[in-house]
Design a protein around this motif. Structure first.
Motif, PDB file in Angstrom:
ATOM      1  N   VAL A 227     -15.116  -3.583  16.574  1.00  0.00           N
ATOM      2  CA  VAL A 227     -14.615  -4.495  15.542  1.00  0.00           C
ATOM      3  C   VAL A 227     -14.216  -3.657  14.341  1.00  0.00           C
ATOM      4  N   LEU A 228     -13.114  -4.028  13.707  1.00  0.00           N
ATOM      5  CA  LEU A 228     -12.662  -3.361  12.489  1.00  0.00           C
ATOM      6  C   LEU A 228     -12.900  -4.308  11.322  1.00  0.00           C
ATOM      7  N   GLN A 229     -13.666  -3.836  10.332  1.00  0.00           N
ATOM      8  CA  GLN A 229     -14.003  -4.660   9.175  1.00  0.00           C
ATOM      9  C   GLN A 229     -13.264  -4.115   7.954  1.00  0.00           C
ATOM     10  N   PHE A 230     -12.557  -5.018   7.259  1.00  0.00           N
ATOM     11  CA  PHE A 230     -11.819  -4.613   6.061  1.00  0.00           C
ATOM     12  C   PHE A 230     -11.802  -5.760   5.070  1.00  0.00           C
ATOM     13  N   VAL A 231     -11.423  -5.436   3.835  1.00  0.00           N
ATOM     14  CA  VAL A 231     -11.349  -6.429   2.762  1.00  0.00           C
ATOM     15  C   VAL A 231      -9.873  -6.633   2.413  1.00  0.00           C
ATOM     16  N   THR A 232      -9.454  -7.889   2.380  1.00  0.00           N
ATOM     17  CA  THR A 232      -8.061  -8.208   2.064  1.00  0.00           C
ATOM     18  C   THR A 232      -7.835  -8.152   0.558  1.00  0.00           C
ATOM     19  N   GLU A 233      -6.584  -8.263   0.154  1.00  0.00           N
ATOM     20  CA  GLU A 233      -6.237  -8.248  -1.270  1.00  0.00           C
ATOM     21  C   GLU A 233      -6.909  -9.372  -2.046  1.00  0.00           C
ATOM     22  N   ASP A 234      -7.153 -10.513  -1.392  1.00  0.00           N
ATOM     23  CA  ASP A 234      -7.799 -11.638  -2.069  1.00  0.00           C
ATOM     24  C   ASP A 234      -9.311 -11.649  -1.841  1.00  0.00           C
ATOM     25  N   ASP A 235      -9.880 -10.465  -1.540  1.00  0.00           N
ATOM     26  CA  ASP A 235     -11.330 -10.231  -1.428  1.00  0.00           C
ATOM     27  C   ASP A 235     -12.019 -10.977  -0.287  1.00  0.00           C
ATOM     28  N   ARG A 236     -11.287 -11.270   0.776  1.00  0.00           N
ATOM     29  CA  ARG A 236     -11.921 -11.834   1.969  1.00  0.00           C
ATOM     30  C   ARG A 236     -12.326 -10.681   2.874  1.00  0.00           C
ATOM     31  N   VAL A 237     -13.526 -10.755   3.425  1.00  0.00           N
ATOM     32  CA  VAL A 237     -13.979  -9.743   4.378  1.00  0.00           C
ATOM     33  C   VAL A 237     -13.568 -10.214   5.765  1.00  0.00           C
ATOM     34  N   MET A 238     -12.783  -9.394   6.441  1.00  0.00           N
ATOM     35  CA  MET A 238     -12.278  -9.732   7.774  1.00  0.00           C
ATOM     36  C   MET A 238     -12.918  -8.816   8.802  1.00  0.00           C
TER      37      MET A 238
END
Length: 138
Positions: A59-70
């Motif tokens: 799984v790849l975990q990252f934070v979007t520009e609007d601060d959602r953790v995906m």
């Protein structure tokens, strides 16, 4: 084999070839679009538990520009040359409209998509030739 059976076989082959070609075109277009217009962010590689003897894709975990953790299952499988190990950081590009649609930088699968297009076209052409030979023999 009679012409009707050859026609059914050729039609099935042509349908499969066109479907493979369209799948390759769609995948290539999506990957290129996301790579070109998406947002680049670092992502953390996380292992997923699997069944005994089975290793699922990470799984790849990252934070979007609007601060959602995906957390998105990696669209590329790790290989010996470029492994994806638990805790590694990779650069991903995501689609701002659908952050689940990602491309892992340096691991784009453009060659796989092009192979689908080429193989699909080859199968469709072979089916057309088979159909032409079948009707010419009648």
């Amino acid at each position: 084999m009679d012409a009707g059976a050859v026609g059914v076989l050729a039609g099935t082959m042509a349908f499969g070839g066109v479907a493979a070609g369209l799948a390759g075109c769609f995948g290539l277009r999506q990957a290129q679009r996301v790579s070109r217009t998406g947002v680049r962010v670092p992502a953390l590689v996380k292992e997923r538990p699997g069944r005994l003897g089975e290793k699922p894709p990470p799984v790849l975990q990252f934070v979007t520009e609007d601060d959602r953790v995906m957390e998105v299952v990696s669209p590329v499988s790790p290989d010996r040359r470029l492994p994806l190990r638990d805790g590694d950081n990779v650069l991903v590009t995501y689609d701002p409209d659908d952050p689940r649609n990602i491309v892992v930088q340096g691991r784009e699968r453009f060659a796989v998509e092009r192979a689908f297009i080429i193989c699909g076209a080859a199968v469709a052409l072979l089916a057309t030739a088979l159909l032409a030979v079948s009707f010419a023999a009648r």
